[in-house]
Design a protein around this motif. Structure first.
Motif, mmCIF file in Angstrom:
data_model
loop_
_atom_site.group_PDB
_atom_site.id
_atom_site.type_symbol
_atom_site.label_atom_id
_atom_site.label_comp_id
_atom_site.label_asym_id
_atom_site.label_seq_id
_atom_site.Cartn_x
_atom_site.Cartn_y
_atom_site.Cartn_z
ATOM 1 N N TYR A 127 -10.514 12.989 11.879
ATOM 2 C CA TYR A 127 -10.044 14.004 12.174
ATOM 3 C C TYR A 127 -8.767 13.435 13.391
ATOM 4 C CZ TYR A 127 -12.530 18.303 10.467
ATOM 5 O OH TYR A 127 -13.474 18.990 9.801
ATOM 6 N N SER A 135 -19.420 24.335 1.994
ATOM 7 C CA SER A 135 -18.787 24.693 2.953
ATOM 8 C C SER A 135 -19.354 25.828 4.107
ATOM 9 C CB SER A 135 -17.626 26.392 2.933
ATOM 10 O OG SER A 135 -18.155 27.257 2.155
ATOM 11 N N GLN A 146 -20.718 20.955 11.024
ATOM 12 C CA GLN A 146 -20.080 19.483 11.828
ATOM 13 C C GLN A 146 -20.726 19.108 12.924
ATOM 14 O OE1 GLN A 146 -16.285 18.820 10.331
ATOM 15 N NE2 GLN A 146 -15.905 20.296 8.241
ATOM 16 N N TYR A 154 -18.078 32.133 5.987
ATOM 17 C CA TYR A 154 -18.649 31.369 6.900
ATOM 18 C C TYR A 154 -17.881 31.204 7.962
ATOM 19 C CZ TYR A 154 -21.237 30.178 2.899
ATOM 20 O OH TYR A 154 -21.883 30.279 1.617
ATOM 21 N N SER A 187 -14.716 28.171 7.189
ATOM 22 C CA SER A 187 -14.613 28.063 5.340
ATOM 23 C C SER A 187 -15.110 29.100 4.922
ATOM 24 C CB SER A 187 -15.617 26.859 5.697
ATOM 25 O OG SER A 187 -17.004 27.041 5.690
ATOM 26 N N ASP A 188 -14.536 28.684 3.554
ATOM 27 C CA ASP A 188 -15.185 29.560 2.112
ATOM 28 C C ASP A 188 -15.642 29.304 0.980
ATOM 29 O OD1 ASP A 188 -11.869 30.299 1.777
ATOM 30 O OD2 ASP A 188 -13.027 29.111 0.532
ATOM 31 N N LYS A 243 -13.857 22.788 2.675
ATOM 32 C CA LYS A 243 -13.074 21.802 4.570
ATOM 33 C C LYS A 243 -13.446 22.948 5.177
ATOM 34 C CE LYS A 243 -9.387 20.704 1.786
ATOM 35 N NZ LYS A 243 -8.749 20.267 1.653
ATOM 36 N N ILE A 244 -13.543 22.971 6.810
ATOM 37 C CA ILE A 244 -13.712 24.030 7.914
ATOM 38 C C ILE A 244 -11.424 23.876 8.778
ATOM 39 C CG2 ILE A 244 -14.243 24.153 10.211
ATOM 40 C CD1 ILE A 244 -16.666 23.028 9.535
#
Lengths: 114, 113
Positions: free
Chosen positions: A35, A99, A103, B32, B94-95, B100-101
């Motif tokens: 990121y 999902s 993280q 989520y 996220s779904d 990915k968030i």
């Protein structure tokens, strides 16, 4: 303790001079993320690896590349850094590319461009 | 596509007072939800997460959040804050369609003595 480690914590480079940031993990997670976070902004996903499968975000500049030689290590290469690339770079991992998986983040590398 | 809105960029609150940090999301499918905290010059740390089940989720450091599907909100609360809670707080969603968030823009919590 299992963790995500980023080196160095602070990196200074010259305009246009290639730079590599490193990330290692002892969590044995399959997924690793990079990121970019600029001041007072949300982290912006650059790319991620699911195992050796590389996934680039559509708006990630070509100037940014990544390597993952093995499960534990992942590198971010900036080929020709510009002033706009000064930021905090965060590495993160997750157990799986699902999902519902949280993280785990390293403490970041703050990159300055002279 | 999903998105996250944190309406407050900064929230000042006196020490030992309660605090609520607001988060609203949009998504056409089940989601989520996560709250992360970022202390100065550090990475993000997971505070709590909602995956399913009870809508009231308890996390670390005395924080809790409530998932409200009808209002599409996931506000973060703490009954009594401490100076050590000074940090940036990020709501994330996220779904099922994506791995990915998506992060909100963050809320900076200032604790006043």
């Amino acid at each position: 303790d299992a963790m995500v480690i980023q080196n160095p914590r602070y990196q200074v480079t010259q305009f246009g001079k290639p730079v590599t940031l490193s990330c290692s993990q002892t969590l044995n997670h399959n997924v690793m993320y990079w990121y970019q976070q600029k001041s007072s902004q949300a982290p912006k996903l650059l790319f991620h690896y699911y195992d050796k499968d590389f996934n680039n975000e559509a708006d990630t500049p070509d100037n940014f590349q990544s390597r993952r030689p093995n499960t534990s290590f992942c590198f971010l290469d900036i080929r020709s850094p510009g002033l706009g690339d000064a930021a905090m770079y965060l590495c993160a991992t997750s157990r799986a590319a699902q999902s519902n998986q949280p993280q785990h983040f390293g403490d970041g590398t703050r990159l300055s461009i002279l | 596509a999903q998105s996250v809105t944190q309406l407050d960029s900064q929230v000042p609150v006196f020490e030992e007072a309660p605090v609520e940090l607001r988060c609203n999301y949009s998504s056409s499918v089940s989601v989520y939800l996560f709250w992360y905290v970022q202390y100065p010059n550090q990475g993000l740390q997971l505070l709590l997460k909602y995956l399913s089940g009870s809508t009231l989720v308890k996390g670390i450091n005395g924080f809790e959040a409530e998932f409200n599907k009808s209002q599409t909100s996931f506000h973060l609360r703490k009954p009594s804050v401490h100076i050590s809670d000074t940090a940036e707080y990020f709501c994330a969603v996220s779904d099922l369609r994506d791995d990915k968030i998506i992060f909100g823009k963050g809320t900076r919590l200032h604790i006043l003595p």
